[in-house]
Design a protein around this motif. Structure first.
Motif, PDB file in Angstrom:
ATOM      1  N   ALA A   1       0.850  -1.193   0.000  1.00  0.00           N
ATOM      2  CA  ALA A   1       0.000   0.000   0.000  1.00  0.00           C
ATOM      3  C   ALA A   1       0.878   1.232   0.000  1.00  0.00           C
ATOM      4  CB  ALA A   1      -0.920   0.004   1.231  1.00  0.00           C
ATOM      5  N   GLY A   2       0.518   2.214  -0.807  1.00  0.00           N
ATOM      6  CA  GLY A   2       1.231   3.474  -0.831  1.00  0.00           C
ATOM      7  C   GLY A   2       0.613   4.446   0.154  1.00  0.00           C
ATOM      8  N   ALA A   3       1.444   5.049   1.007  1.00  0.00           N
ATOM      9  CA  ALA A   3       0.966   6.017   1.991  1.00  0.00           C
ATOM     10  C   ALA A   3       1.855   7.248   1.902  1.00  0.00           C
ATOM     11  CB  ALA A   3       0.996   5.421   3.387  1.00  0.00           C
ATOM     12  N   GLY A   4       1.539   8.153   0.981  1.00  0.00           N
ATOM     13  CA  GLY A   4       2.387   9.323   0.767  1.00  0.00           C
ATOM     14  C   GLY A   4       3.758   8.888   0.301  1.00  0.00           C
ATOM     15  N   PRO A   5       4.830   9.255   1.020  1.00  0.00           N
ATOM     16  CA  PRO A   5       6.181   8.890   0.597  1.00  0.00           C
ATOM     17  C   PRO A   5       6.583   7.483   1.018  1.00  0.00           C
ATOM     18  CG  PRO A   5       6.312  10.219   2.572  1.00  0.00           C
ATOM     19  CD  PRO A   5       4.846  10.148   2.201  1.00  0.00           C
ATOM     20  N   LEU A   6       5.651   6.733   1.624  1.00  0.00           N
ATOM     21  CA  LEU A   6       5.983   5.421   2.165  1.00  0.00           C
ATOM     22  C   LEU A   6       5.315   4.297   1.388  1.00  0.00           C
ATOM     23  CD1 LEU A   6       5.585   6.056   5.994  1.00  0.00           C
ATOM     24  CD2 LEU A   6       7.659   6.233   4.614  1.00  0.00           C
ATOM     25  N   LEU A   7       5.961   3.136   1.424  1.00  0.00           N
ATOM     26  CA  LEU A   7       5.375   1.900   0.936  1.00  0.00           C
ATOM     27  C   LEU A   7       5.216   0.989   2.137  1.00  0.00           C
ATOM     28  CD1 LEU A   7       6.120  -0.125  -2.207  1.00  0.00           C
ATOM     29  CD2 LEU A   7       6.318  -1.276  -0.012  1.00  0.00           C
ATOM     30  N   LEU A   8       3.989   0.529   2.388  1.00  0.00           N
ATOM     31  CA  LEU A   8       3.700  -0.341   3.527  1.00  0.00           C
ATOM     32  C   LEU A   8       3.454  -1.748   3.018  1.00  0.00           C
ATOM     33  CD1 LEU A   8       1.171   1.967   5.428  1.00  0.00           C
ATOM     34  CD2 LEU A   8       3.655   1.852   5.698  1.00  0.00           C
ATOM     35  N   GLN A   9       4.109  -2.724   3.663  1.00  0.00           N
ATOM     36  CA  GLN A   9       3.927  -4.112   3.264  1.00  0.00           C
ATOM     37  C   GLN A   9       3.865  -4.993   4.502  1.00  0.00           C
ATOM     38  OE1 GLN A   9       3.708  -5.803  -0.056  1.00  0.00           O
ATOM     39  NE2 GLN A   9       2.881  -7.144   1.529  1.00  0.00           N
ATOM     40  N   LEU A  10       2.815  -5.813   4.565  1.00  0.00           N
ATOM     41  CA  LEU A  10       2.666  -6.768   5.651  1.00  0.00           C
ATOM     42  C   LEU A  10       3.213  -8.104   5.199  1.00  0.00           C
ATOM     43  CD1 LEU A  10       1.367  -7.136   8.518  1.00  0.00           C
ATOM     44  CD2 LEU A  10      -0.633  -8.022   7.320  1.00  0.00           C
TER      45      LEU A  10
END
Length: 204
Positions: A22-31
């Motif tokens: 998931a993209g969250a602004g300047p971040l990439l989140l991965q579970l």
């Protein structure tokens, strides 16, 4: 021919990914399937955060603004809203919800495999309404305009009001629904246990 791609970065995790990033602004989140949530700088790949969950995570998380909705198993099974800016749990709603959560506005829609669909207030986790379907549900709900679309394991495809859960219509597809609805305009497509792709027009 070689693809027109250049490797920018790569990172190791403790286990294979669980669902899409998931993209969250300047971040990439991965579970990960190991129950660890990683945050990477989208461009450099630098790991800027990491959080582990004590209980097993059973589906890909859903990003809704500042909240990350994660479904946990175990004795304290629940869907948990994690405030990624405040870095703390905002709320949790007890129950087993191993299907991806759908979000529209300030409402999260969670479906349990037992056939109960619940609407939760996104800001507080308070239950707004629930709808009991006849049988098991194996696919995530999809929100389209003012409707929630989902199918059950016996092949019934439903449209419910997203405001109060009232059933608007149903269509018997003859075999268990196995995919969430893909929607484009007034058309939608679902796959069934009989190996069919079924195309429907929402006006029908």
């Amino acid at each position: 021919p070689a693809p027109p791609l250049s490797l920018l970065w790569q990172q190791e995790m403790d286990a294979p990914p669980l669902g899409a990033a998931a993209g969250a602004g300047p971040l990439l989140l991965q579970l990960s399937a190991g129950g660890t949530l990683y945050a990477y700088d989208l461009h450099s790949g630098e790991r800027v955060g990491k959080r582990g969950y004590d209980d097993e995570v059973c589906t890909a998380p859903t990003l809704a603004g500042d909240l990350l909705l994660v479904s946990l198993l175990g004795n304290d099974a629940a869907v948990v809203a994690w405030d990624r800016r405040a870095k703390k749990e905002r709320w949790r709603h007890a129950g087993t919800y191993c299907l991806p959560t759908a979000v529209r506005g300030d409402t999260a829609y969670v479906a349990g495999e037992g056939g109960v669909l619940r609407a939760l207030e996104l800001s507080s986790g308070q239950e707004l309404w629930r709808q009991h379907l006849a049988v098991r549900v194996r696919v995530a709900p999809v929100v389209s305009d003012e409707q929630i679309l989902l199918g059950d394991s016996k092949g019934v495809f439903y449209a419910l009001s997203r405001f109060d859960g009232e059933e608007l219509w149903r269509r018997d597809l003859g075999s268990g629904v196995r995919t969430a609805a893909l929607i484009a305009g007034d058309w939608l497509w679902v796959g069934t246990a009989a190996g069919r792709i079924v195309a429907l027009e929402k006006a029908s």
